[in-house]
Design a protein around this motif. Structure first.
Motif, PDB file in Angstrom:
ATOM      1  N   ILE A  20      42.914  37.244  17.047  1.00  0.00           N
ATOM      2  CA  ILE A  20      41.710  37.253  16.322  1.00  0.00           C
ATOM      3  C   ILE A  20      41.330  38.498  15.577  1.00  0.00           C
ATOM      4  CG2 ILE A  20      40.546  38.683  18.320  1.00  0.00           C
ATOM      5  CD1 ILE A  20      38.013  37.195  18.047  1.00  0.00           C
ATOM      6  N   LEU A  21      42.092  39.406  15.557  1.00  0.00           N
ATOM      7  CA  LEU A  21      41.872  40.751  14.839  1.00  0.00           C
ATOM      8  C   LEU A  21      42.472  40.390  13.627  1.00  0.00           C
ATOM      9  CD1 LEU A  21      43.545  43.376  17.506  1.00  0.00           C
ATOM     10  CD2 LEU A  21      41.084  42.880  16.919  1.00  0.00           C
ATOM     11  N   THR A  22      43.382  39.553  13.216  1.00  0.00           N
ATOM     12  CA  THR A  22      43.806  39.337  11.749  1.00  0.00           C
ATOM     13  C   THR A  22      43.210  37.968  11.199  1.00  0.00           C
ATOM     14  OG1 THR A  22      46.027  38.334  12.831  1.00  0.00           O
ATOM     15  CG2 THR A  22      45.889  40.624  12.179  1.00  0.00           C
ATOM     16  N   GLN A  23      43.193  36.944  12.149  1.00  0.00           N
ATOM     17  CA  GLN A  23      42.825  35.687  11.687  1.00  0.00           C
ATOM     18  C   GLN A  23      41.223  35.793  11.500  1.00  0.00           C
ATOM     19  OE1 GLN A  23      44.087  32.390  14.444  1.00  0.00           O
ATOM     20  NE2 GLN A  23      46.140  32.937  14.077  1.00  0.00           N
ATOM     21  N   GLU A  24      40.260  36.270  12.177  1.00  0.00           N
ATOM     22  CA  GLU A  24      38.967  36.177  12.283  1.00  0.00           C
ATOM     23  C   GLU A  24      38.456  37.666  12.697  1.00  0.00           C
ATOM     24  OE1 GLU A  24      37.227  32.444  13.441  1.00  0.00           O
ATOM     25  OE2 GLU A  24      38.909  31.810  14.305  1.00  0.00           O
ATOM     26  N   PRO A  25      38.344  38.699  11.851  1.00  0.00           N
ATOM     27  CA  PRO A  25      38.075  39.913  12.535  1.00  0.00           C
ATOM     28  C   PRO A  25      36.426  39.746  12.522  1.00  0.00           C
ATOM     29  CG  PRO A  25      38.747  39.949  10.211  1.00  0.00           C
ATOM     30  CD  PRO A  25      39.141  38.609  10.741  1.00  0.00           C
ATOM     31  N   ASP A  26      35.822  39.136  11.816  1.00  0.00           N
ATOM     32  CA  ASP A  26      34.350  39.005  12.041  1.00  0.00           C
ATOM     33  C   ASP A  26      34.040  38.288  13.286  1.00  0.00           C
ATOM     34  OD1 ASP A  26      35.451  36.572  11.213  1.00  0.00           O
ATOM     35  OD2 ASP A  26      33.402  35.734  10.569  1.00  0.00           O
ATOM     36  N   ALA A  27      34.751  37.427  13.732  1.00  0.00           N
ATOM     37  CA  ALA A  27      34.336  37.012  15.132  1.00  0.00           C
ATOM     38  C   ALA A  27      34.765  38.060  16.350  1.00  0.00           C
ATOM     39  CB  ALA A  27      35.622  35.830  15.533  1.00  0.00           C
ATOM     40  N   TYR A  28      35.806  38.631  16.028  1.00  0.00           N
ATOM     41  CA  TYR A  28      35.910  40.009  17.208  1.00  0.00           C
ATOM     42  C   TYR A  28      34.710  40.803  17.013  1.00  0.00           C
ATOM     43  CZ  TYR A  28      38.120  43.579  19.718  1.00  0.00           C
ATOM     44  OH  TYR A  28      38.255  44.540  20.880  1.00  0.00           O
ATOM     45  N   GLU A  29      34.502  41.175  15.751  1.00  0.00           N
ATOM     46  CA  GLU A  29      33.087  42.147  15.627  1.00  0.00           C
ATOM     47  C   GLU A  29      31.981  41.526  16.641  1.00  0.00           C
ATOM     48  OE1 GLU A  29      32.929  45.055  14.783  1.00  0.00           O
ATOM     49  OE2 GLU A  29      34.670  45.342  13.388  1.00  0.00           O
ATOM     50  N   ARG A  30      31.807  40.336  16.428  1.00  0.00           N
ATOM     51  CA  ARG A  30      30.892  39.713  17.306  1.00  0.00           C
ATOM     52  C   ARG A  30      31.014  39.521  18.656  1.00  0.00           C
ATOM     53  NH1 ARG A  30      31.154  34.019  14.745  1.00  0.00           N
ATOM     54  NH2 ARG A  30      29.502  33.480  16.323  1.00  0.00           N
ATOM     55  N   THR A  31      32.239  39.470  19.117  1.00  0.00           N
ATOM     56  CA  THR A  31      32.777  39.263  20.501  1.00  0.00           C
ATOM     57  C   THR A  31      32.416  40.639  21.108  1.00  0.00           C
ATOM     58  OG1 THR A  31      34.390  37.802  20.035  1.00  0.00           O
ATOM     59  CG2 THR A  31      34.704  39.256  21.915  1.00  0.00           C
ATOM     60  N   VAL A  32      32.460  41.763  20.553  1.00  0.00           N
ATOM     61  CA  VAL A  32      32.284  43.089  21.117  1.00  0.00           C
ATOM     62  C   VAL A  32      30.702  43.357  21.098  1.00  0.00           C
ATOM     63  CG1 VAL A  32      32.391  45.434  20.851  1.00  0.00           C
ATOM     64  CG2 VAL A  32      34.518  44.225  20.461  1.00  0.00           C
ATOM     65  N   ASP A  33      30.190  42.815  20.197  1.00  0.00           N
ATOM     66  CA  ASP A  33      28.586  43.080  20.181  1.00  0.00           C
ATOM     67  C   ASP A  33      27.870  42.158  21.317  1.00  0.00           C
ATOM     68  OD1 ASP A  33      26.149  43.855  18.809  1.00  0.00           O
ATOM     69  OD2 ASP A  33      25.893  41.716  18.635  1.00  0.00           O
ATOM     70  N   MET A  34      28.515  41.079  21.496  1.00  0.00           N
ATOM     71  CA  MET A  34      27.938  40.097  22.556  1.00  0.00           C
ATOM     72  C   MET A  34      28.373  40.620  23.831  1.00  0.00           C
ATOM     73  SD  MET A  34      25.694  38.167  21.035  1.00  0.00           S
ATOM     74  CE  MET A  34      25.398  37.362  22.705  1.00  0.00           C
ATOM     75  N   MET A  35      29.506  40.971  23.981  1.00  0.00           N
ATOM     76  CA  MET A  35      29.841  41.674  25.396  1.00  0.00           C
ATOM     77  C   MET A  35      28.756  42.754  25.810  1.00  0.00           C
ATOM     78  SD  MET A  35      32.521  39.730  26.481  1.00  0.00           S
ATOM     79  CE  MET A  35      33.021  40.632  27.849  1.00  0.00           C
ATOM     80  N   ARG A  36      28.378  43.438  24.836  1.00  0.00           N
ATOM     81  CA  ARG A  36      27.562  44.574  25.305  1.00  0.00           C
ATOM     82  C   ARG A  36      26.099  43.987  25.428  1.00  0.00           C
ATOM     83  NH1 ARG A  36      29.756  48.134  20.072  1.00  0.00           N
ATOM     84  NH2 ARG A  36      31.268  49.416  21.385  1.00  0.00           N
ATOM     85  N   LYS A  37      25.501  43.080  24.698  1.00  0.00           N
ATOM     86  CA  LYS A  37      24.452  42.293  24.719  1.00  0.00           C
ATOM     87  C   LYS A  37      24.159  41.666  25.897  1.00  0.00           C
ATOM     88  CE  LYS A  37      22.655  42.584  19.822  1.00  0.00           C
ATOM     89  NZ  LYS A  37      23.776  43.738  19.343  1.00  0.00           N
ATOM     90  N   LEU A  38      25.337  41.009  26.558  1.00  0.00           N
ATOM     91  CA  LEU A  38      25.294  40.340  27.656  1.00  0.00           C
ATOM     92  C   LEU A  38      24.743  40.964  29.000  1.00  0.00           C
ATOM     93  CD1 LEU A  38      28.174  37.604  27.348  1.00  0.00           C
ATOM     94  CD2 LEU A  38      25.685  37.160  27.380  1.00  0.00           C
ATOM     95  N   ARG A  39      24.652  42.459  28.817  1.00  0.00           N
ATOM     96  CA  ARG A  39      24.568  43.131  30.002  1.00  0.00           C
ATOM     97  C   ARG A  39      23.209  43.412  30.437  1.00  0.00           C
ATOM     98  NH1 ARG A  39      28.908  48.136  28.142  1.00  0.00           N
ATOM     99  NH2 ARG A  39      30.580  46.887  28.782  1.00  0.00           N
TER     100      ARG A  39
END
Length: 299
Positions: free
Chosen positions: A198-217
């Motif tokens: 995901i880091l090389t293929q879809e880096p934007d999706a990884y940024e969204r992943t980290v953001d959502m992991m925080r917002k799910l709390r």
């Protein structure tokens, strides 16, 4: 006693060989510091990848579930209160497990075989009734006298990251509210494993992943998760050996903080005479109390 294999059977040998080492690396009166056994996680996830039984069959997710359950047992929770159990049946009331342990061996084996064959007694999946609907949880700690104490959902994603990300998180947020509304004191967690491509293929999706992991709390409204955790793993077509890669995972969503937060919530919601072994490990001292337990030896 020999039992039929199930979807967790491929991981049994590795789990048994790993043992239950102390996961805490802090000293007494220091802030809790948890060290997961990442080597075991790599070993468990390599098993389905090497056998070409990855995410499509659910085998990769089963490896993650087996690892997280093992981590909870490392933390001092008893083998029979953590699901999935390290041996079949994977889900079994602790009280039934104690009965089987106390019976004479031949009778215990006979009764155990009957229990495994009865889904009502030893179901394949841990289904927990939430506020609005029944939810299958992947890892759990529960007893009839305490109710659900820890409810953990896991997800794996190895491709089509951006395409499926929104659906994953919409589902996760709904599950958090469903479970937290019914069990406000339970530790309710979400653990996500993605392939590092995901880091090389879809880096934007990884940024969204980290953001959502925080917002799910949970931010104070008791609607989100007690804790969320993220791990990246890698392997190649030429080498099926799985490696855990955490260099790009922010500290606040790494597995270490996830395990610490989940365990601390279980302890905060119970008295000092419950989960004594877990408390002793995390506090780095012997507590002057005995486990509050009504079990007695059978004649």
């Amino acid at each position: 006693m020999v039992t039929k294999p199930d979807s967790f059977t491929p991981f049994d040998e590795a789990l048994a060989a790993a043992g239950l080492s102390d996961p805490w690396v802090h000293g007494r009166d220091e802030a809790a510091a948890y060290q997961p056994d990442y080597g075991l996680l790599e070993q468990l996830l390599t098993i389905p990848i090497a056998a070409n039984k990855g995410w499509a069959t659910g085998a990769l997710a089963n490896g993650v579930d087996s690892w997280l359950a093992h981590e909870l047992r490392r933390s001092g929770f008893t083998p029979d209160e953590v699901w999935p159990r390290a041996t079949r049946p994977r889900i079994l009331s602790r009280d039934v497990a104690l009965l089987l342990e106390k019976l004479p061996r031949d009778l215990s084996n006979e009764v155990r075989a009957k229990v495994i064959a009865m889904p009502a007694i030893a179901p394949t999946d841990a289904k927990i009734l939430g506020r609005a609907y029944e939810k299958q949880v992947d890892v759990a700690i529960a007893r009839w006298d305490r109710g659900p104490e820890l409810l953990l959902s896991t997800k794996t994603q190895v491709s089509s990251f951006g395409k499926n990300l929104s659906n994953r998180f919409e589902e996760a947020y709904g599950d958090a509210g469903n479970l937290r509304s019914r069990y406000p004191l339970a530790a309710v967690g979400f653990f996500f494993v993605q392939r590092s491509t995901i880091l090389t293929q879809e880096p934007d999706a990884y940024e969204r992943t980290v953001d959502m992991m925080r917002k799910l709390r949970d931010l104070g409204g008791a609607n989100g998760y007690t804790a969320t955790g993220l791990a990246l793993v890698s392997w190649s077509e030429e080498d099926s050996t799985v490696k855990v890669e955490l260099d790009r995972v922010p500290e606040d969503v790494r597995p270490e903080q996830f395990m610490t937060r989940m365990i601390e919530q279980v302890l905060a919601a119970t008295s000092v005479s419950q989960h004594v072994d877990v408390r002793s490990l995390i506090e780095r001292r012997e507590l002057a109390v005995t486990e509050e337990d009504e079990t007695t030896d059978l004649p």
